[in-house]
Design a protein around this motif. Structure first.
Motif, PDB file in Angstrom:
ATOM      1  N   GLY A  40     -10.841  31.004  13.391  1.00  0.00           N
ATOM      2  CA  GLY A  40      -9.983  29.835  13.310  1.00  0.00           C
ATOM      3  C   GLY A  40     -10.663  28.688  12.587  1.00  0.00           C
ATOM      4  O   GLY A  40     -10.032  27.963  11.802  1.00  0.00           O
ATOM      5  N   THR A  41     -11.963  28.542  12.830  1.00  0.00           N
ATOM      6  CA  THR A  41     -12.731  27.508  12.132  1.00  0.00           C
ATOM      7  C   THR A  41     -12.742  27.762  10.631  1.00  0.00           C
ATOM      8  O   THR A  41     -12.660  26.822   9.826  1.00  0.00           O
ATOM      9  CB  THR A  41     -14.168  27.456  12.673  1.00  0.00           C
ATOM     10  N   ARG A  45     -11.385  25.002   8.041  1.00  0.00           N
ATOM     11  CA  ARG A  45     -12.256  24.427   7.012  1.00  0.00           C
ATOM     12  C   ARG A  45     -11.703  24.701   5.619  1.00  0.00           C
ATOM     13  O   ARG A  45     -11.760  23.834   4.736  1.00  0.00           O
ATOM     14  CB  ARG A  45     -13.669  25.011   7.146  1.00  0.00           C
ATOM     15  N   GLY A  46     -11.164  25.892   5.406  1.00  0.00           N
ATOM     16  CA  GLY A  46     -10.580  26.189   4.106  1.00  0.00           C
ATOM     17  C   GLY A  46      -9.438  25.259   3.776  1.00  0.00           C
ATOM     18  O   GLY A  46      -9.334  24.739   2.656  1.00  0.00           O
ATOM     19  N   ALA A  47      -8.563  25.029   4.756  1.00  0.00           N
ATOM     20  CA  ALA A  47      -7.421  24.141   4.538  1.00  0.00           C
ATOM     21  C   ALA A  47      -7.873  22.702   4.352  1.00  0.00           C
ATOM     22  O   ALA A  47      -7.319  21.967   3.515  1.00  0.00           O
ATOM     23  CB  ALA A  47      -6.452  24.253   5.714  1.00  0.00           C
ATOM     24  N   GLU A  48      -8.863  22.272   5.121  1.00  0.00           N
ATOM     25  CA  GLU A  48      -9.356  20.891   5.006  1.00  0.00           C
ATOM     26  C   GLU A  48      -9.910  20.593   3.625  1.00  0.00           C
ATOM     27  O   GLU A  48      -9.600  19.555   3.020  1.00  0.00           O
ATOM     28  CB  GLU A  48     -10.436  20.629   6.066  1.00  0.00           C
ATOM     29  N   VAL A  49     -10.718  21.506   3.121  1.00  0.00           N
ATOM     30  CA  VAL A  49     -11.310  21.281   1.799  1.00  0.00           C
ATOM     31  C   VAL A  49     -10.239  21.351   0.714  1.00  0.00           C
ATOM     32  O   VAL A  49     -10.254  20.579  -0.252  1.00  0.00           O
ATOM     33  CB  VAL A  49     -12.441  22.299   1.535  1.00  0.00           C
ATOM     34  N   ALA A  50      -9.272  22.239   0.875  1.00  0.00           N
ATOM     35  CA  ALA A  50      -8.171  22.323  -0.097  1.00  0.00           C
ATOM     36  C   ALA A  50      -7.385  21.023  -0.134  1.00  0.00           C
ATOM     37  O   ALA A  50      -7.069  20.504  -1.214  1.00  0.00           O
ATOM     38  CB  ALA A  50      -7.250  23.488   0.249  1.00  0.00           C
ATOM     39  N   VAL A  51      -7.081  20.471   1.034  1.00  0.00           N
ATOM     40  CA  VAL A  51      -6.334  19.213   1.090  1.00  0.00           C
ATOM     41  C   VAL A  51      -7.142  18.078   0.465  1.00  0.00           C
ATOM     42  O   VAL A  51      -6.597  17.251  -0.281  1.00  0.00           O
ATOM     43  CB  VAL A  51      -5.953  18.878   2.549  1.00  0.00           C
ATOM     44  N   PHE A 286     -18.912  24.191  -0.117  1.00  0.00           N
ATOM     45  CA  PHE A 286     -19.062  24.630   1.268  1.00  0.00           C
ATOM     46  C   PHE A 286     -20.534  24.801   1.615  1.00  0.00           C
ATOM     47  O   PHE A 286     -21.003  24.345   2.667  1.00  0.00           O
ATOM     48  CB  PHE A 286     -18.326  25.951   1.489  1.00  0.00           C
ATOM     49  N   ARG A 287     -21.256  25.490   0.764  1.00  0.00           N
ATOM     50  CA  ARG A 287     -22.656  25.776   1.055  1.00  0.00           C
ATOM     51  C   ARG A 287     -23.506  24.512   1.065  1.00  0.00           C
ATOM     52  O   ARG A 287     -24.500  24.431   1.801  1.00  0.00           O
ATOM     53  CB  ARG A 287     -23.198  26.795   0.051  1.00  0.00           C
ATOM     54  N   GLU A 292     -20.911  28.611   5.356  1.00  0.00           N
ATOM     55  CA  GLU A 292     -20.690  29.788   4.526  1.00  0.00           C
ATOM     56  C   GLU A 292     -19.196  30.163   4.572  1.00  0.00           C
ATOM     57  O   GLU A 292     -18.676  30.512   5.631  1.00  0.00           O
ATOM     58  CB  GLU A 292     -21.536  30.953   5.007  1.00  0.00           C
ATOM     59  N   PRO A 293     -18.514  30.122   3.425  1.00  0.00           N
ATOM     60  CA  PRO A 293     -17.063  30.394   3.403  1.00  0.00           C
ATOM     61  C   PRO A 293     -16.751  31.888   3.377  1.00  0.00           C
ATOM     62  O   PRO A 293     -16.147  32.411   2.441  1.00  0.00           O
ATOM     63  CB  PRO A 293     -16.607  29.702   2.115  1.00  0.00           C
ATOM     64  N   ASP A 294     -17.151  32.582   4.434  1.00  0.00           N
ATOM     65  CA  ASP A 294     -16.886  34.014   4.479  1.00  0.00           C
ATOM     66  C   ASP A 294     -15.518  34.261   5.092  1.00  0.00           C
ATOM     67  O   ASP A 294     -14.727  33.340   5.289  1.00  0.00           O
ATOM     68  CB  ASP A 294     -17.992  34.753   5.238  1.00  0.00           C
ATOM     69  N   SER A 295     -15.249  35.502   5.410  1.00  0.00           N
ATOM     70  CA  SER A 295     -13.997  35.877   6.054  1.00  0.00           C
ATOM     71  C   SER A 295     -12.814  35.362   5.242  1.00  0.00           C
ATOM     72  O   SER A 295     -12.728  35.599   4.038  1.00  0.00           O
ATOM     73  CB  SER A 295     -13.989  35.351   7.497  1.00  0.00           C
TER      74      SER A 295
END
Length: 365
Positions: A40-41, A45-51, A286-287, A292-295
């Motif tokens: 979920g994190t 985080r993916g959505a937050e950085v995209a926004v 991210f790094r 680490e933007p895995d998954s």
């Protein structure tokens, strides 16, 4: 005088009764707590950085975007509650949900409200087979994943004893059944097919039963937490077998739980977007923040990115216009160039084999 009063009333109504939308609200939904909180994190985080990137580039149609996060616990009933909250808050779009068992019931709520949904990670075919116009996903489907897994098992262990376990969830059982279906088409019958209870702390009894049955390879349809505990239980017993699972195994959390027992675990996942040239600058960001933007992190980013591009191409936030834009255009994203078919699925379905090796997952060569 009458005209002046009328004008004043109109201005008051425009400013206070019908205020212009100062920002565009979107949501991200997933398991923010519980056993899948790590994943979920990743979505959040993916959505937050995209926004943040969308807003830095001017927002959508000149308006800034604000993200609202909800926790669905990867639970069907809680997913409906979460979806209703997002609708009540006034979102026009949702990145989510993570689990298929959450996305499918939530999709009915979104459709009724005219809210678009792009799942980064829900792979069960039923999500898009329902025929809901508001539903899309930027990941491949489990019928394609099970086809790949069934062939892999038949090609490499067709003459050995195979066990297939699943957790009875929409995702886990669906993936196990698709794998079993393709295995059967290849003329191979598994020696064991059964469910297990998710959420336990120990699976040594299940592993002991497989060892007694002389199982050479275990395919698990389920989430990384239980798969990791099975790997540990096998290692503790000195039981050497090949462990194989699906896309939820593509997370650092699997290795953290399994420890050294993660080594050699095989699984299917989509092409790792961290390796895409289009994603290099985002991965670096991210790094730089020690994340680490895995998954499915970049799939969450890509879902929001796709929506923003679709709104821009449509020139409107009106749902039907954005739906038409999503169906009628291609989008250049961190996931590469993508487009959708009439169901809301990617036009190209693909799965890649990975192996856990030396503390990370890498493509099988």
């Amino acid at each position: 005088m009458h005209r002046v009063v009328t004008l004043a009333v109109a201005v008051f109504a425009a400013l206070f009764i019908y205020p212009a939308r100062a920002e565009v609200l979107i949501g991200v939904a997933g398991p923010m707590t519980g056993k899948l909180a790590w994943t979920g994190t990743q979505l959040k985080r993916g959505a937050e950085v995209a926004v943040a990137d969308i807003n830095a580039a001017g927002g959508v149609l000149g308006q800034q975007v604000r993200l609202i996060t909800v926790d669905d616990f990867c639970d069907p009933e809680q997913a409906v509650v979460a979806a209703r909250k997002l609708v009540a808050d006034g979102v026009v779009f949702v990145v989510g949900h993570y689990c298929s068992g959450a996305s499918i019931p939530a999709s009915k709520v979104y459709e009724a409200a005219g809210v678009l949904q792009i799942s980064p990670s829900s792979t069960n075919p039923m999500l898009t087979e329902q025929g809901r116009a508001t539903v899309f996903r930027v990941c491949s489907r489990d019928d394609a994943q099970g086809f790949e897994a069934g062939n892999f098992l038949a090609d490499n262990w067709g003459d050995r004893k195979i066990a297939i376990l699943h957790d009875n969830t929409t995702y886990g059982k669906g993936l196990a059944d698709e794998t079993r279906k393709q295995l059967s088409k290849r003329g191979v019958t598994e020696s064991v097919y059964q469910d297990y209870a998710p959420g336990k702390d120990d699976y040594s009894a299940e592993i002991a039963a497989l060892q007694a049955a002389d199982i050479a390879v275990l395919y698990v349809g389920g989430y990384h937490t239980e798969v990791a505990l099975m790997a540990r239980a096998a290692r503790d017993r000195g039981y050497s077998f090949q462990l194989i699972s699906g896309d939820d195994t593509a997370t650092e959390a699997f290795e953290l739980i399994a420890g050294p027992a993660a080594e050699g675990t095989l699984f299917t996942f989509v092409h790792d977007p961290r390796r895409n040239p289009e994603a290099a600058h985002v991965v670096e960001r991210f790094r730089a923040e020690n994340f680490e933007p895995d998954s499915w992190t970049l799939h969450s980013y890509g879902a929001a990115q796709t929506w923003a591009q679709a709104v821009g191409k449509a020139g409107s936030l009106e749902p039907q216009a954005v739906i038409a834009s999503l169906r009628g255009n291609q989008f250049d994203t961190v996931l590469g160039r993508i487009d959708f078919d009439d169901k809301g699925d990617l036009t190209t379905q693909s799965w890649v084999w990975y192996v856990w090796r030396g503390g990370e997952y890498v493509p099988v060569e």
